[in-house]
Design a protein around this motif. Structure first.
Motif, PDB file in Angstrom:
ATOM      1  N   ARG A  56       0.830  -1.200   0.000  1.00 50.81           N
ATOM      2  CA  ARG A  56       0.000   0.000   0.000  1.00 50.81           C
ATOM      3  C   ARG A  56       0.868   1.254   0.000  1.00 50.81           C
ATOM      4  NH1 ARG A  56      -4.956   0.368   0.359  1.00 50.81           N
ATOM      5  NH2 ARG A  56      -5.250  -1.698   1.249  1.00 50.81           N
ATOM      6  N   VAL A  57       0.467   2.228  -0.812  1.00 49.35           N
ATOM      7  CA  VAL A  57       1.094   3.541  -0.838  1.00 49.35           C
ATOM      8  C   VAL A  57      -0.023   4.538  -0.557  1.00 49.35           C
ATOM      9  CG1 VAL A  57       2.350   5.243  -2.215  1.00 49.35           C
ATOM     10  CG2 VAL A  57       2.832   2.812  -2.514  1.00 49.35           C
ATOM     11  N   ALA A  58       0.073   5.244   0.551  1.00 48.77           N
ATOM     12  CA  ALA A  58      -1.002   6.130   0.986  1.00 48.77           C
ATOM     13  C   ALA A  58      -1.372   7.138  -0.104  1.00 48.77           C
ATOM     14  CB  ALA A  58      -0.583   6.872   2.251  1.00 48.77           C
ATOM     15  N   LEU A  81      -7.357  -0.503 -16.764  1.00 53.66           N
ATOM     16  CA  LEU A  81      -7.704  -1.102 -15.482  1.00 53.66           C
ATOM     17  C   LEU A  81      -7.147  -0.242 -14.358  1.00 53.66           C
ATOM     18  CD1 LEU A  81      -8.728  -3.620 -13.832  1.00 53.66           C
ATOM     19  CD2 LEU A  81      -6.387  -4.494 -14.052  1.00 53.66           C
ATOM     20  N   VAL A  82      -7.995   0.099 -13.383  1.00 55.03           N
ATOM     21  CA  VAL A  82      -7.535   0.805 -12.185  1.00 55.03           C
ATOM     22  C   VAL A  82      -7.102  -0.241 -11.168  1.00 55.03           C
ATOM     23  CG1 VAL A  82      -8.190   2.295 -10.258  1.00 55.03           C
ATOM     24  CG2 VAL A  82      -9.061   2.768 -12.534  1.00 55.03           C
ATOM     25  N   MET A  83      -5.903  -0.046 -10.637  1.00 52.83           N
ATOM     26  CA  MET A  83      -5.379  -0.973  -9.630  1.00 52.83           C
ATOM     27  C   MET A  83      -4.987  -0.176  -8.399  1.00 52.83           C
ATOM     28  SD  MET A  83      -2.990  -3.518 -11.951  1.00 52.83           S
ATOM     29  CE  MET A  83      -1.567  -2.775 -11.260  1.00 52.83           C
ATOM     30  N   ARG A  84      -5.384  -0.656  -7.256  1.00 53.16           N
ATOM     31  CA  ARG A  84      -4.976  -0.044  -6.000  1.00 53.16           C
ATOM     32  C   ARG A  84      -3.647  -0.665  -5.563  1.00 53.16           C
ATOM     33  NH1 ARG A  84      -8.256   3.609  -7.032  1.00 53.16           N
ATOM     34  NH2 ARG A  84     -10.426   3.351  -6.553  1.00 53.16           N
ATOM     35  N   PHE A  85      -2.852   0.119  -4.892  1.00 53.74           N
ATOM     36  CA  PHE A  85      -1.658  -0.430  -4.269  1.00 53.74           C
ATOM     37  C   PHE A  85      -2.105  -1.211  -3.034  1.00 53.74           C
ATOM     38  CE2 PHE A  85       0.103   3.108  -6.667  1.00 53.74           C
ATOM     39  CZ  PHE A  85       1.251   2.546  -7.191  1.00 53.74           C
TER      40      PHE A  85
END
Length: 194
Positions: free
Chosen positions: A131-133, A163-167
């Motif tokens: 995760r990157v805030a 495609l949207v990807m979350r960290f």
């Protein structure tokens, strides 16, 4: 030796060392957070290693930053609002062979970074995408076919698909075809729109 005088591995090493110092971390501390050996981290910082994308993602996770931000910061100083293709820095992952080009002008202060990737035929790479805030990323296929597994969910992207990807979830990239795939990664460090 200044960042301008060293190759890309030296500039990456300089930036990792600077980020580690900014965060008040020792080599041992960052090695623990990144889950990499102290010896490997030391070689990266000294520019004596051509680190793989997987290794750099781990280091970035320990530093609380994205791979894109690490590369952007390792570039030459700001050169203005225009980034000519001939001046855009590239990096080749020694393990997967993918070539990463930082398209965005360095030092612009923008909350958005644009990266172009050429992924070889049959290539694959996996990341423990920490995760990157406040950051997310879009993968936009420009030419070819790209298969992704994001947090256990499979996607097949063809030219024009995005495609949207979350960290914060594991991600695997795979080129199932017999020719390279070219795609853009757009990283946003801003807030999500309502």
């Amino acid at each position: 030796m200044s960042m301008a005088e060293t190759g890309i591995d030296g500039r990456i090493g300089d930036r990792v060392r600077a980020l580690r110092a900014e965060r008040g971390l020792t080599l041992d501390g960052l090695a623990r957070l990144a889950d990499v050996s102290r010896a490997m981290l030391s070689r990266v910082e000294r520019g004596e290693s051509s680190p793989t994308a997987q290794l750099l993602v781990k280091i970035c996770g320990g530093l609380g930053t994205s791979l894109s931000a690490l590369f952007a910061a390792a570039e030459a100083p700001a050169s203005g609002p225009l980034s000519r293709r001939a001046d855009q820095p590239t990096w080749r992952d020694p393990e997967s062979g993918y070539v990463r080009r930082n398209v965005s002008p360095p030092g612009s202060g923008s909350a958005v970074e644009v990266v172009e990737v050429e992924f070889p035929a049959g290539g694959s790479v996996s990341f423990e995408n920490r995760r990157v805030a406040g950051a997310d990323q879009h993968v936009w296929v420009l030419d070819g076919v790209l298969e992704l597994e994001v947090g256990g969910e499979a996607f097949r992207l063809e030219a024009g698909d995005c495609l949207v990807m979350r960290f914060g979830v594991p991600v695997a990239f795979r080129n199932p075809s017999a020719r390279p795939v070219r795609y853009a990664v757009i990283v946003s460090h801003g807030r999500a729109r309502p």
